[in-house]
Design a protein around this motif. Structure first.
Motif, PDB file in Angstrom:
ATOM      1  N   ASN A 418     -34.828  -5.380  14.622  1.00 50.43           N
ATOM      2  CA  ASN A 418     -35.792  -5.742  13.388  1.00 50.43           C
ATOM      3  C   ASN A 418     -36.382  -4.589  12.610  1.00 50.43           C
ATOM      4  O   ASN A 418     -36.542  -4.718  11.360  1.00 50.43           O
ATOM      5  N   ASP A 419     -37.095  -3.704  13.390  1.00 47.48           N
ATOM      6  CA  ASP A 419     -37.546  -2.504  12.310  1.00 47.48           C
ATOM      7  C   ASP A 419     -36.231  -1.538  12.035  1.00 47.48           C
ATOM      8  O   ASP A 419     -36.839  -0.295  11.618  1.00 47.48           O
ATOM      9  N   CYS A 420     -35.252  -1.877  12.379  1.00 45.13           N
ATOM     10  CA  CYS A 420     -34.225  -0.909  11.899  1.00 45.13           C
ATOM     11  C   CYS A 420     -33.224  -1.053  10.762  1.00 45.13           C
ATOM     12  O   CYS A 420     -32.215  -0.676  10.689  1.00 45.13           O
ATOM     13  N   ARG A 421     -33.542  -2.082   9.916  1.00 45.49           N
ATOM     14  CA  ARG A 421     -32.865  -2.387   8.886  1.00 45.49           C
ATOM     15  C   ARG A 421     -32.308  -1.350   7.990  1.00 45.49           C
ATOM     16  O   ARG A 421     -31.127  -1.269   7.242  1.00 45.49           O
ATOM     17  N   MET A 422     -33.139  -0.359   7.754  1.00 48.69           N
ATOM     18  CA  MET A 422     -33.066   0.784   6.876  1.00 48.69           C
ATOM     19  C   MET A 422     -31.912   1.660   7.381  1.00 48.69           C
ATOM     20  O   MET A 422     -31.300   2.370   6.674  1.00 48.69           O
ATOM     21  N   LEU A 423     -31.483   1.340   8.761  1.00 52.37           N
ATOM     22  CA  LEU A 423     -30.576   2.275   9.429  1.00 52.37           C
ATOM     23  C   LEU A 423     -29.185   1.459   9.264  1.00 52.37           C
ATOM     24  O   LEU A 423     -28.176   1.974   9.881  1.00 52.37           O
ATOM     25  N   ALA A 424     -28.767   0.437   8.550  1.00 49.74           N
ATOM     26  CA  ALA A 424     -27.737  -0.370   8.624  1.00 49.74           C
ATOM     27  C   ALA A 424     -26.440   0.692   7.998  1.00 49.74           C
ATOM     28  O   ALA A 424     -25.550   0.380   8.449  1.00 49.74           O
ATOM     29  N   ARG A 425     -26.728   1.563   7.161  1.00 51.80           N
ATOM     30  CA  ARG A 425     -25.875   2.504   6.750  1.00 51.80           C
ATOM     31  C   ARG A 425     -25.036   3.337   7.914  1.00 51.80           C
ATOM     32  O   ARG A 425     -23.987   3.670   8.048  1.00 51.80           O
ATOM     33  N   ILE A 426     -26.136   3.879   8.801  1.00 51.36           N
ATOM     34  CA  ILE A 426     -25.805   4.409  10.118  1.00 51.36           C
ATOM     35  C   ILE A 426     -24.668   3.639  11.052  1.00 51.36           C
ATOM     36  O   ILE A 426     -23.733   4.135  11.426  1.00 51.36           O
ATOM     37  N   VAL A 427     -25.220   2.215  11.154  1.00 47.61           N
ATOM     38  CA  VAL A 427     -24.171   1.538  12.019  1.00 47.61           C
ATOM     39  C   VAL A 427     -22.988   1.252  11.276  1.00 47.61           C
ATOM     40  O   VAL A 427     -21.783   1.172  11.984  1.00 47.61           O
ATOM     41  N   ALA A 428     -23.211   0.890   9.717  1.00 52.66           N
ATOM     42  CA  ALA A 428     -21.681   0.829   9.176  1.00 52.66           C
ATOM     43  C   ALA A 428     -20.747   1.684   9.354  1.00 52.66           C
ATOM     44  O   ALA A 428     -19.453   1.698   9.351  1.00 52.66           O
ATOM     45  N   ALA A 429     -21.414   3.107   9.285  1.00 50.11           N
ATOM     46  CA  ALA A 429     -20.644   4.324   9.396  1.00 50.11           C
ATOM     47  C   ALA A 429     -19.604   4.305  10.597  1.00 50.11           C
ATOM     48  O   ALA A 429     -18.831   4.923  10.810  1.00 50.11           O
ATOM     49  N   ARG A 430     -20.053   3.649  11.939  1.00 50.40           N
ATOM     50  CA  ARG A 430     -19.412   3.627  12.964  1.00 50.40           C
ATOM     51  C   ARG A 430     -18.186   2.881  12.918  1.00 50.40           C
ATOM     52  O   ARG A 430     -17.266   3.089  13.726  1.00 50.40           O
ATOM     53  N   PHE A 431     -18.001   2.033  11.615  1.00 51.34           N
ATOM     54  CA  PHE A 431     -16.762   1.313  11.549  1.00 51.34           C
ATOM     55  C   PHE A 431     -16.191   1.788  10.335  1.00 51.34           C
ATOM     56  O   PHE A 431     -15.125   1.275  10.036  1.00 51.34           O
ATOM     57  N   ASP A 432     -16.497   2.851   9.948  1.00 55.07           N
ATOM     58  CA  ASP A 432     -15.674   3.725   8.925  1.00 55.07           C
ATOM     59  C   ASP A 432     -14.780   4.775   9.257  1.00 55.07           C
ATOM     60  O   ASP A 432     -15.040   5.717   9.824  1.00 55.07           O
ATOM     61  N   ALA A 433     -13.321   4.407   9.326  1.00 51.99           N
ATOM     62  CA  ALA A 433     -12.383   5.088  10.031  1.00 51.99           C
ATOM     63  C   ALA A 433     -11.969   6.438   9.376  1.00 51.99           C
ATOM     64  O   ALA A 433     -11.616   7.102   9.945  1.00 51.99           O
ATOM     65  N   ARG A 434     -12.501   6.327   8.144  1.00 55.39           N
ATOM     66  CA  ARG A 434     -12.119   7.478   7.291  1.00 55.39           C
ATOM     67  C   ARG A 434     -13.129   8.587   7.394  1.00 55.39           C
ATOM     68  O   ARG A 434     -13.102   9.613   6.999  1.00 55.39           O
ATOM     69  N   LEU A 435     -14.418   8.113   7.554  1.00 59.39           N
ATOM     70  CA  LEU A 435     -15.744   9.021   7.532  1.00 59.39           C
ATOM     71  C   LEU A 435     -15.414  10.341   8.236  1.00 59.39           C
ATOM     72  O   LEU A 435     -15.871  11.620   7.821  1.00 59.39           O
ATOM     73  N   PRO A 436     -14.746  10.425   9.369  1.00 59.15           N
ATOM     74  CA  PRO A 436     -14.576  11.715  10.066  1.00 59.15           C
ATOM     75  C   PRO A 436     -13.654  12.784   9.095  1.00 59.15           C
ATOM     76  O   PRO A 436     -13.922  13.965   9.541  1.00 59.15           O
ATOM     77  N   HIS A 437     -13.119  12.357   8.389  1.00 61.71           N
ATOM     78  CA  HIS A 437     -12.093  13.122   7.688  1.00 61.71           C
ATOM     79  C   HIS A 437     -12.836  13.542   6.193  1.00 61.71           C
ATOM     80  O   HIS A 437     -12.349  14.072   5.511  1.00 61.71           O
ATOM     81  N   SER A 438     -13.998  13.022   5.975  1.00 64.40           N
ATOM     82  CA  SER A 438     -14.791  13.506   4.829  1.00 64.40           C
ATOM     83  C   SER A 438     -15.784  14.514   5.026  1.00 64.40           C
ATOM     84  O   SER A 438     -16.216  14.366   6.227  1.00 64.40           O
ATOM     85  N   THR A 439     -16.489  14.933   4.197  1.00 66.42           N
ATOM     86  CA  THR A 439     -17.693  15.876   4.360  1.00 66.42           C
ATOM     87  C   THR A 439     -18.741  15.182   4.388  1.00 66.42           C
ATOM     88  O   THR A 439     -19.214  14.505   3.245  1.00 66.42           O
TER      89      THR A 439
END
Ligand code: SF4
Length: 447
Positions: A418-439
């Motif tokens: 409930n109090d973590c909606r502002m962290l959705a980007r952090i959770v979404a990043a776990r599903f981003d297969a390309r993020l580890p290859h970007s800066t």
């Protein structure tokens, strides 16, 4: 309740805003004019389309600006730009198999209201000539209230504009001085009056937190003043300080910027006050009246996310027109060059001004859907999404997010606490297969 030090530890991390997946840093030059033209020729037009038109001019630069724009006092560059924009409308329409039905049109910038009445009318007329634009099409425009008149409101309305998004940002005079955007409440109020008098009843305000000199109290005072004008929607963004990418941001004194703790406090205070005043939260940073169409779509899990943020737009694809504009077709994303000279040269030569993009794989679409659901609804049923794509999907490691109380898990259903909606980007990043290859440094702070 998540511990505030845990929230803070996550909030300070850099993550993409996930207005697309894959995100723009992964676009590459292999998607060029030829590729984009071939995508246009084979685009399935059975589903409706959206149009985005970018106007990359402002009268002066706000120092916080993150948009693709430049300042000009002259009118000739704008007139020349509009002439090329009309040519680009023809170019795209000529490449498509037939005119698509357009259900959403968005004028963004820059300052789209820098166009004079004749220029705006010419663009609207060309769009109607080359695309099928029904009466019901939502037509939105971003407005700089410092440059707005009753006459322009009437022309926009006559042209079909039915939604306006006003850049309010902050109403604190001290903060306005630090960002070079002097704009008292009376200027915003006058703009709202002009719009409503002209029949443009759907009004959104953009607000910012995390600006230099901004405090929790000044954010709340801005919100209270803004709400006195009864907007239908609020978009509340954290200022992204990226002077390595936006040189004019160097004019902002880094020492004046609120730290992560203060930013979290400002974002949470605005969220609480907006909801206390009857606005329903949408995703991570939007608030809408309960009677708004977006609130109804949210109840059915149908809010979407695109480059402008949250939207009711259900169109299957998007044509971006103008320098830097991004298109999303069935085959992938394609972005025009942001260089106005290069864009003009290509379009005037009858060639799309595509500079880069990315082809979408089935895995990209699946991950994109998971990320979009998380960003819009703050929860996702991974198995249900995987079933829609007829593809198995292996959950990434989410143990730390679960242990820290950021997410709740029920089988393959993941829900933000409930109090973590502002962290959705952090959770979404776990599903981003390309993020580890970007800066990570190329992205802004998560809150
Ligand atoms: S008016 Fe908008 S686009 Fe133009 S400089 Fe200011 S913030 Fe940027």
């Amino acid at each position: 309740m998540t511990h505030s030090s845990t929230l803070l530890a996550y909030a300070g991390r850099n993550t993409p805003r996930y207005t697309s997946y894959p995100t723009a840093p992964h676009f590459h030059e292999g998607v060029n004019a030829e590729v984009y033209a071939s995508w246009l020729r084979k685009q399935d037009l059975d589903t409706p389309a959206s149009l985005y038109l970018h106007i990359p001019y402002c009268r002066e630069m706000c120092w916080y600006c993150g948009c693709s724009t430049r300042a000009t006092r002259r009118n000739e560059p704008i007139a020349a730009y509009v002439r090329t924009l009309l040519t680009e409308i023809d170019l795209v329409a000529d490449l498509l198999p037939r005119p698509p039905r357009v259900t959403h049109i968005h004028f963004g910038g820059g300052t789209p209201t820098i166009l004079n009445e004749d220029q705006f009318a010419a663009v609207m007329a060309r769009l109607r000539e080359r695309f099928s634009v029904p009466e019901t099409t939502e037509m939105a425009i971003e407005i700089d209230p410092r440059l707005f008149t009753r006459s322009l409101a009437e022309h926009l309305s006559a042209g079909g504009i039915n939604r306006a998004s006003i850049g309010v940002q902050t109403l604190d005079p001290g903060v306005q001085a630090k960002i070079n955007r002097i704009q008292p409440l009376s200027v915003v109020a006058r703009t709202v009056d002009h719009l409503r008098a002209a029949g443009i009843a759907n009004i959104s305000f953009d607000l910012l937190y995390g600006l230099p000199g901004q405090t929790r109290d000044s954010c709340l005072e801005t919100l209270e003043a803004a709400l006195s004008l009864a907007p239908d929607r609020l978009s509340v963004f954290g200022y992204a300080h990226v002077p390595h990418m936006k040189r004019h941001q160097k004019l902002i004194a880094t020492g004046d910027l609120p730290g992560p703790e203060e930013r979290v406090s400002q974002a949470m205070a605005i969220a609480a006050a907006a909801q206390d005043n009857g606005y329903r939260p949408i995703g991570i940073d939007h608030y809408v009246r309960a009677s708004d169409e977006m609130a109804a779509l949210a109840r059915h899990g149908k809010v979407r996310r695109n480059f402008q943020g949250y939207t009711t737009d259900q169109a299957g694809f998007l044509f971006g027109l103008g320098a830097s504009a991004i298109s999303k077709l069935e085959a992938g994303y394609a972005q025009n060059t942001p260089d106005v000279k290069a864009w003009t040269k290509a379009v005037e030569a009858g060639i799309p001004a595509t500079a880069r993009g990315i082809e979408l794989t089935r895995e990209d679409r699946l991950r994109g859907e998971i990320i979009e659901r998380l960003m819009c609804e703050l929860e996702v049923d991974i198995d249900a999404v995987a079933a829609r794509f007829s593809a198995p999907f292996e959950l990434p490691d989410l143990t730390d997010l679960e242990a820290d109380g950021i997410i709740l898990r029920d089988g393959a259903r993941i829900t933000l606490a409930n109090d973590c909606r502002m962290l959705a980007r952090i959770v979404a990043a776990r599903f981003d297969a390309r993020l580890p290859h970007s800066t990570a440094g190329r992205h802004s702070i998560s809150v």
